[in-house]
Design an enzyme around this catalytic site. Structure first.
Site, PDB file in Angstrom:
ATOM      1  N   GLN A  11     -34.102  13.208  79.364  1.00  0.00           N
ATOM      2  CA  GLN A  11     -35.234  14.110  79.207  1.00  0.00           C
ATOM      3  C   GLN A  11     -35.387  14.985  80.445  1.00  0.00           C
ATOM      4  O   GLN A  11     -35.176  14.550  81.574  1.00  0.00           O
ATOM      5  CB  GLN A  11     -36.513  13.319  78.959  1.00  0.00           C
ATOM      6  CG  GLN A  11     -36.595  12.786  77.533  1.00  0.00           C
ATOM      7  CD  GLN A  11     -37.915  12.092  77.239  1.00  0.00           C
ATOM      8  OE1 GLN A  11     -37.956  10.881  77.048  1.00  0.00           O
ATOM      9  NE2 GLN A  11     -38.988  12.855  77.208  1.00  0.00           N
ATOM     10  N   SER A  92     -30.703   7.724  81.744  1.00  0.00           N
ATOM     11  CA  SER A  92     -31.818   7.246  80.921  1.00  0.00           C
ATOM     12  C   SER A  92     -31.485   7.414  79.435  1.00  0.00           C
ATOM     13  O   SER A  92     -30.608   6.740  78.909  1.00  0.00           O
ATOM     14  CB  SER A  92     -33.105   7.980  81.303  1.00  0.00           C
ATOM     15  OG  SER A  92     -34.223   7.374  80.702  1.00  0.00           O
ATOM     16  N   LEU A  93     -32.167   8.322  78.725  1.00  0.00           N
ATOM     17  CA  LEU A  93     -31.863   8.571  77.320  1.00  0.00           C
ATOM     18  C   LEU A  93     -30.378   8.855  77.123  1.00  0.00           C
ATOM     19  O   LEU A  93     -29.779   8.460  76.112  1.00  0.00           O
ATOM     20  CB  LEU A  93     -32.678   9.758  76.811  1.00  0.00           C
ATOM     21  CG  LEU A  93     -32.200  10.336  75.479  1.00  0.00           C
ATOM     22  CD1 LEU A  93     -32.576   9.413  74.340  1.00  0.00           C
ATOM     23  CD2 LEU A  93     -32.703  11.743  75.267  1.00  0.00           C
ATOM     24  N   ARG A 117     -37.790   4.994  69.796  1.00  0.00           N
ATOM     25  CA  ARG A 117     -37.982   4.774  71.237  1.00  0.00           C
ATOM     26  C   ARG A 117     -38.989   5.770  71.792  1.00  0.00           C
ATOM     27  O   ARG A 117     -39.880   5.407  72.574  1.00  0.00           O
ATOM     28  CB  ARG A 117     -36.637   4.921  71.958  1.00  0.00           C
ATOM     29  CG  ARG A 117     -36.662   4.716  73.480  1.00  0.00           C
ATOM     30  CD  ARG A 117     -35.236   4.850  74.004  1.00  0.00           C
ATOM     31  NE  ARG A 117     -35.116   4.572  75.433  1.00  0.00           N
ATOM     32  CZ  ARG A 117     -35.088   5.501  76.388  1.00  0.00           C
ATOM     33  NH1 ARG A 117     -35.196   6.789  76.056  1.00  0.00           N
ATOM     34  NH2 ARG A 117     -34.954   5.157  77.656  1.00  0.00           N
ATOM     35  N   HIS A 201     -39.656   3.610  82.965  1.00  0.00           N
ATOM     36  CA  HIS A 201     -38.873   2.835  83.928  1.00  0.00           C
ATOM     37  C   HIS A 201     -39.767   2.166  84.977  1.00  0.00           C
ATOM     38  O   HIS A 201     -39.450   2.144  86.164  1.00  0.00           O
ATOM     39  CB  HIS A 201     -37.825   3.726  84.610  1.00  0.00           C
ATOM     40  CG  HIS A 201     -36.866   4.357  83.648  1.00  0.00           C
ATOM     41  ND1 HIS A 201     -35.906   3.630  82.982  1.00  0.00           N
ATOM     42  CD2 HIS A 201     -36.735   5.645  83.236  1.00  0.00           C
ATOM     43  CE1 HIS A 201     -35.218   4.459  82.191  1.00  0.00           C
ATOM     44  NE2 HIS A 201     -35.704   5.663  82.320  1.00  0.00           N
ATOM     45  N   GLN A 250     -33.491  -1.444  80.464  1.00  0.00           N
ATOM     46  CA  GLN A 250     -33.564  -0.049  80.922  1.00  0.00           C
ATOM     47  C   GLN A 250     -34.975   0.518  80.809  1.00  0.00           C
ATOM     48  O   GLN A 250     -35.368   1.413  81.559  1.00  0.00           O
ATOM     49  CB  GLN A 250     -32.587   0.808  80.105  1.00  0.00           C
ATOM     50  CG  GLN A 250     -32.309   2.176  80.708  1.00  0.00           C
ATOM     51  CD  GLN A 250     -32.121   3.235  79.647  1.00  0.00           C
ATOM     52  OE1 GLN A 250     -32.956   3.398  78.759  1.00  0.00           O
ATOM     53  NE2 GLN A 250     -31.022   3.961  79.736  1.00  0.00           N
TER      54      GLN A 250
END
Length: 401
Positions: A11, A92-93, A117, A201, A250
């Site tokens: 993102q 991340s993503l 998610r 996170h 994660q």
């Protein structure tokens, strides 16, 4: 073995119009946009091409959009270039994009997963108690110590992303984040709040992680065709730990991006290609290491550079020559730590003439070292450094180049 790694952004890389040029030029883009729209029951192509930035930035929208464009870019890469990668890594993503392209998850399943998610992450902090902020100009140890001093069970805060040297993201309870920023400002740091709908996170995502694990458990996962670097460990997925475990962790643990990139360096990667709509990870790479050449495939015109094998070779040789210059100095001036004088004499002394000749060639601007000469000189440096028992953490980099 390939010395190329493929990177997938998270993102922050979304933009209106993302994927349009791929759509106009490649049938695979049309196919994947249609498949993604069917999976989540709304027109993802229309959102990406015509939607507002506000709608596209919403977590539950951004995640399937970014994954779709990254997978399209990967398919175009394999169709037009076809060089198999040594590693995949996603921020991340982006780790989900990596898993799809490595064959662990089907594209259809991944789109549904990241949509869910995004919804779970969006709903994790309904009262907007949490926030995230980018912060730079501070050492990691210092920032972590401040986070530990400020963080409490009720108001947790932590380092959420280690993106590059002195470039981080902090995440957690709004009051704690504000206090961390206040304390770090005295150290002349720079900061900016990130427009997200939750403290990702961080420990504040624990409930969301538990909810998402239920979703993850409903899907099937295959063995990866290529090594995928985990955000949690900064190393490839291990066979004795499930994909569900990695992706659940994660949600609450930091993205160790800088370490992940240095892992690639130490394991032979000399080029990376970012597959997505912007150049966020390419920009970060220039701050992490100069030993990897970064490229981007965000639109069809990027293929011109990626298919120019001679230009890419020249860039790799420039990096090797620079590394060689550094290693020659290390090999020449470093003291000998080897207590075995016979071993040292037999190994090092015969190589010094070769090393001196390589030094003269490197310093001679009128002489262009060939790839073979650079490799031979690197091997000489390697042999001397090993023989001297020099405590150099980056010795593996010599093998990598």
């Amino acid at each position: 073995m390939s010395n190329v790694a493929l990177l997938f952004p998270g993102q922050g890389s979304q933009m209106v119009g993302m994927g349009r040029d791929f759509w106009n030029n490649f049938d695979v883009a049309k196919k994947l946009f249609e498949e993604a729209s069917d999976a989540i029951s709304f027109d993802l192509r229309k959102l990406c091409f015509e939607g507002s930035m506000a709608d596209l930035t919403m977590t539950m929208n951004a995640q399937p959009a970014l994954l779709t464009v990254s997978v399209i870019a990967y398919q175009v890469y394999m169709q037009e270039i076809g060089m198999e990668p040594a590693y995949f890594a996603g921020h991340s993503l982006g780790e989900y994009s990596a898993l799809v392209c490595a064959g662990v998850l089907s594209f259809h399943d991944a789109i549904k997963l990241v949509r869910q998610r995004g919804i779970i992450m969006h709903n994790a902090d309904p009262d907007q108690k949490g926030t995230m902020a980018a912060i730079s100009g501070i050492h990691l140890d210092t920032l972590q110590n401040i986070c530990e001093q400020v963080s409490t069970i009720e108001r947790p805060a932590c380092v959420a992303c280690v993106n590059a040297d002195q470039q981080f993201v902090i995440s957690g309870h709004r009051h704690s984040i504000q206090e961390i920023i206040k304390r770090t400002e005295a150290l002349r740091t720079k900061h900016s709040y990130i427009n997200v709908s939750g403290p990702y996170h961080s420990p504040m995502m624990q409930t969301a992680a538990e909810q998402f694990k239920v979703e993850l458990d409903q899907y099937q996962y295959a063995h990866a065709k290529y090594p995928v670097i985990s955000n949690v460990t900064a190393a490839p997925y291990e066979s004795d730990r499930s994909v569900v475990d990695y992706l659940t962790m994660q949600m609450t643990m930091p993205v160790r991006w800088s370490e992940s990139m240095l892992y690639l360096v130490a394991n032979g990667v000399t080029e990376v290609i970012e597959l997505g709509s912007k150049h966020v990870l390419v920009s970060l790479m220039s701050k992490i290491t100069k030993r990897i050449v970064p490229y981007s495939l965000s639109q069809p015109s990027d293929l011109l550079m990626l298919t120019n094998t001679q230009e890419r070779k020249n860039k790799r040789l420039t990096i090797r020559k620079k590394l060689l210059s550094e290693l020659i100095v290390t090999a020449l001036i470093s003291r000998n730590y080897n207590p075995d004088s016979i071993s040292y004499t037999q190994t090092v002394e015969p190589l010094f003439n070769q090393l001196q000749r390589a030094k003269e060639q490197v310093n001679n601007n009128e002489y262009e070292l060939s790839e073979e000469e650079i490799n031979d000189a690197l091997q000489v440096c390697h042999s001397i450094i090993i023989a001297k028992n020099i405590p150099l953490d980056g010795t593996a980099l010599i093998d990598a180049i």
